[in-house]
Design a protein around this motif. Sequence first.
Motif, PDB file in Angstrom:
ATOM      1  N   GLU A 111       0.950  -1.322   0.434  1.00 25.68           N
ATOM      2  CA  GLU A 111      -0.111   0.207  -0.091  1.00 25.68           C
ATOM      3  C   GLU A 111       0.491   1.465   0.282  1.00 25.68           C
ATOM      4  O   GLU A 111       0.711   2.433  -0.793  1.00 25.68           O
ATOM      5  CB  GLU A 111      -1.090   0.144   1.283  1.00 25.68           C
ATOM      6  N   TYR A 112       1.740   0.995   0.594  1.00 26.59           N
ATOM      7  CA  TYR A 112       2.511   2.382   1.042  1.00 26.59           C
ATOM      8  C   TYR A 112       2.967   2.685  -0.355  1.00 26.59           C
ATOM      9  O   TYR A 112       4.359   4.235  -0.599  1.00 26.59           O
ATOM     10  CB  TYR A 112       3.484   2.319   2.215  1.00 26.59           C
ATOM     11  N   ALA A 113       3.922   1.499  -1.469  1.00 31.32           N
ATOM     12  CA  ALA A 113       4.739   1.309  -2.162  1.00 31.32           C
ATOM     13  C   ALA A 113       3.692   2.341  -3.451  1.00 31.32           C
ATOM     14  O   ALA A 113       4.475   3.243  -4.308  1.00 31.32           O
ATOM     15  CB  ALA A 113       5.480   0.467  -1.780  1.00 31.32           C
ATOM     16  N   ALA A 114       2.449   1.598  -3.181  1.00 34.77           N
ATOM     17  CA  ALA A 114       1.480   1.906  -4.335  1.00 34.77           C
ATOM     18  C   ALA A 114       1.621   3.478  -4.127  1.00 34.77           C
ATOM     19  O   ALA A 114       1.956   3.973  -5.234  1.00 34.77           O
ATOM     20  CB  ALA A 114       0.440   1.648  -4.542  1.00 34.77           C
ATOM     21  N   ARG A 115       1.209   4.155  -3.380  1.00 33.19           N
ATOM     22  CA  ARG A 115       0.912   5.361  -3.075  1.00 33.19           C
ATOM     23  C   ARG A 115       2.609   6.555  -3.630  1.00 33.19           C
ATOM     24  O   ARG A 115       2.523   7.737  -2.918  1.00 33.19           O
ATOM     25  CB  ARG A 115       1.164   5.868  -1.689  1.00 33.19           C
ATOM     26  N   ASN A 116       3.547   5.487  -2.920  1.00 30.99           N
ATOM     27  CA  ASN A 116       4.491   6.403  -4.057  1.00 30.99           C
ATOM     28  C   ASN A 116       5.321   7.086  -2.341  1.00 30.99           C
ATOM     29  O   ASN A 116       6.412   8.355  -2.418  1.00 30.99           O
ATOM     30  CB  ASN A 116       4.527   7.016  -5.476  1.00 30.99           C
ATOM     31  N   THR A 117       5.288   6.302  -1.189  1.00 31.65           N
ATOM     32  CA  THR A 117       6.006   6.584  -0.301  1.00 31.65           C
ATOM     33  C   THR A 117       7.393   6.433  -0.146  1.00 31.65           C
ATOM     34  O   THR A 117       7.957   7.061   0.661  1.00 31.65           O
ATOM     35  CB  THR A 117       4.833   6.394   0.283  1.00 31.65           C
ATOM     36  N   THR A 118       7.114   5.485  -0.407  1.00 33.65           N
ATOM     37  CA  THR A 118       8.815   4.636  -0.339  1.00 33.65           C
ATOM     38  C   THR A 118       9.892   4.433  -0.935  1.00 33.65           C
ATOM     39  O   THR A 118       9.205   3.975  -2.714  1.00 33.65           O
ATOM     40  CB  THR A 118       8.233   2.966   0.439  1.00 33.65           C
ATOM     41  N   LEU A 119      10.784   4.924  -0.167  1.00 32.54           N
ATOM     42  CA  LEU A 119      11.822   5.380  -1.677  1.00 32.54           C
ATOM     43  C   LEU A 119      12.681   3.510  -2.046  1.00 32.54           C
ATOM     44  O   LEU A 119      12.184   2.119  -1.052  1.00 32.54           O
ATOM     45  CB  LEU A 119      13.379   5.537  -0.819  1.00 32.54           C
ATOM     46  N   ASP A 120      12.596   3.648  -3.227  1.00 32.89           N
ATOM     47  CA  ASP A 120      12.778   2.157  -4.147  1.00 32.89           C
ATOM     48  C   ASP A 120      14.269   2.197  -3.629  1.00 32.89           C
ATOM     49  O   ASP A 120      15.651   2.784  -3.583  1.00 32.89           O
ATOM     50  CB  ASP A 120      13.134   2.192  -5.557  1.00 32.89           C
ATOM     51  N   LEU A 121      15.162   1.302  -2.686  1.00 29.58           N
ATOM     52  CA  LEU A 121      16.490   0.629  -2.411  1.00 29.58           C
ATOM     53  C   LEU A 121      17.079  -0.231  -3.067  1.00 29.58           C
ATOM     54  O   LEU A 121      18.184  -0.212  -3.068  1.00 29.58           O
ATOM     55  CB  LEU A 121      16.073  -0.261  -1.097  1.00 29.58           C
ATOM     56  N   THR A 122      16.400  -0.383  -4.542  1.00 23.31           N
ATOM     57  CA  THR A 122      17.550  -1.128  -5.122  1.00 23.31           C
ATOM     58  C   THR A 122      19.078  -0.525  -5.734  1.00 23.31           C
ATOM     59  O   THR A 122      20.032  -1.519  -5.611  1.00 23.31           O
ATOM     60  CB  THR A 122      16.380  -1.293  -6.692  1.00 23.31           C
ATOM     61  N   PHE A 123      18.341   0.572  -6.258  1.00 20.43           N
ATOM     62  CA  PHE A 123      19.790   1.436  -6.633  1.00 20.43           C
ATOM     63  C   PHE A 123      21.280   1.427  -4.979  1.00 20.43           C
ATOM     64  O   PHE A 123      22.098   0.935  -5.728  1.00 20.43           O
ATOM     65  CB  PHE A 123      20.083   2.598  -7.202  1.00 20.43           C
ATOM     66  N   TYR A 124      21.107   1.347  -3.744  1.00 21.79           N
ATOM     67  CA  TYR A 124      21.772   0.899  -2.925  1.00 21.79           C
ATOM     68  C   TYR A 124      22.120  -0.385  -2.502  1.00 21.79           C
ATOM     69  O   TYR A 124      23.450  -0.498  -2.437  1.00 21.79           O
ATOM     70  CB  TYR A 124      20.546   1.914  -1.697  1.00 21.79           C
ATOM     71  N   LYS A 125      21.319  -1.142  -2.974  1.00 24.05           N
ATOM     72  CA  LYS A 125      21.611  -2.574  -3.326  1.00 24.05           C
ATOM     73  C   LYS A 125      22.234  -2.297  -3.965  1.00 24.05           C
ATOM     74  O   LYS A 125      23.371  -3.869  -3.353  1.00 24.05           O
ATOM     75  CB  LYS A 125      19.971  -3.517  -2.852  1.00 24.05           C
ATOM     76  N   ASP A 126      22.492  -2.544  -5.232  1.00 24.36           N
ATOM     77  CA  ASP A 126      22.911  -2.784  -5.795  1.00 24.36           C
ATOM     78  C   ASP A 126      24.107  -2.269  -5.886  1.00 24.36           C
ATOM     79  O   ASP A 126      25.838  -2.706  -6.537  1.00 24.36           O
ATOM     80  CB  ASP A 126      22.474  -2.093  -7.865  1.00 24.36           C
ATOM     81  N   ASN A 127      24.641  -1.023  -5.361  1.00 22.32           N
ATOM     82  CA  ASN A 127      25.849  -0.400  -4.965  1.00 22.32           C
ATOM     83  C   ASN A 127      26.527  -0.670  -4.191  1.00 22.32           C
ATOM     84  O   ASN A 127      27.851  -0.400  -3.659  1.00 22.32           O
ATOM     85  CB  ASN A 127      25.983   1.253  -5.408  1.00 22.32           C
ATOM     86  N   GLY A 128      26.082  -1.618  -2.899  1.00 23.09           N
ATOM     87  CA  GLY A 128      26.406  -1.987  -2.305  1.00 23.09           C
ATOM     88  C   GLY A 128      26.343  -1.086  -0.302  1.00 23.09           C
ATOM     89  O   GLY A 128      26.863  -1.318   0.264  1.00 23.09           O
TER      90      GLY A 128
END
Length: 449
Positions: A128-145
Amino acid sequence: MHPATPSTADATTARHHRTQLPRRRLLRGIAAVAVAMPLMFGAAACGGDEPASTDPNAPVKLSIFWWGGEARAKLTEEALALYTKKHPNVTFEKTWQANQGYFDKLATLTAGGNPPDIFQIDDNFLTEYAARNTTLDLTFYKDNGKLDVSKFPKSLWQYGVVDGKLAGVAAGENTQGLVYNKTLLQRSGLPEPTTGMSWEEHIAWAEQVSKKTKVPGTMDPSADYKAFWVWLRQQGKDLYKGRELGFTVEDVTRWFELWKGARDRGATPTADVIHEGNATDITKQLVVTGKAATSWVWANQLPELKKNTKDELGVVAYPGDPSAQWARASMYFSVFKGSKHKEVAVDVLNFLLNDPEAAKILGTDRGLPANLDIRKLVSDDVTDPAMKTSIAVETELAQKFGESPQVPLKGHSKVRAELIKAAEEAQYGRTTPAKAAEQFLAACKAAIG
């Protein structure tokens, strides 16, 4: 001619000037966009709006919000104080409260445009909070360590992905656990349940326990979404599939009929006692009140259960193929997409999850540490026998876990409540398993929209 009205020649000249000037501006704009494009995409990849700080030691104040009791608050505050000790320019505005009302408060803060930079969330609300665009996508930070999940079970960090974006990172790990009364079984010379026994074998075992001990062998879990979900995955189905339900009315009917058969054989308690098990908190589950030999809970709840009984307890996986279970996030940490200090907020998450000193402080309060190396470090210091058992079982099951399912859809908490209502209709005999299944499916479709 009115003095304010230009002549035809003037009007023609004016039109020429109005045409030429925007063209020059347009060409300059195109050139500017071409230069800016790499910068724009670079900023987007990094999470967006945060201006690059020229001073890494500039003061930063982060707000953080979580639920839990006083013990969790004390541990969390100690861990955050350790971060500030290591990064003196970063301080925290800390807010916590009990679970009840937490998500109402979070919704109010979000709606008011003042969400915390970091907040705790669970799988009932992450989508629900992801759909509201409230949460930051952490993928970039996961990928760069910068957010290191390399030591996490794969299915654990994946259970934070919503629509291809990493919306939350597991604050701890949990999985489904069948807790049983070991003392009762040993006293009666009965075998203990084992991981891998089929559902039919479990019910037959529970029937024997009922006959020999006069204590019903197993709590009836037909109202328990955790058990239903694992059973579905063992049938090649799932609770959700994309934006739809992952099961049919026939699946629910089979599930309800399985447990009607168990009730008819005396393997479970009566409907009134089953209702008590459905309605009570962890401290009053039937396995500790002596009203059933097993309860269907989360594996890391074993220590809390043990506090409420003098009997020795054990825990195994739910029946059936254990690869249907997965490393579930007991809860998540998410970062507000609009935070002015995204990079620092992500670094705080990385610290809480991966720093050995922080891990020693936080222990197993939010579930088993997600980082397997940190988990071993923490488990070496654990003295509580029940917690040691819980850690050992989950670590063993980690070798058997399958892929994680998708995070539940918005409306999941309503789906859980409707399963209890429908299952109890069948448990009390007020309707047939088939009719109860129809009721449940219709309610689920309404819940998820």
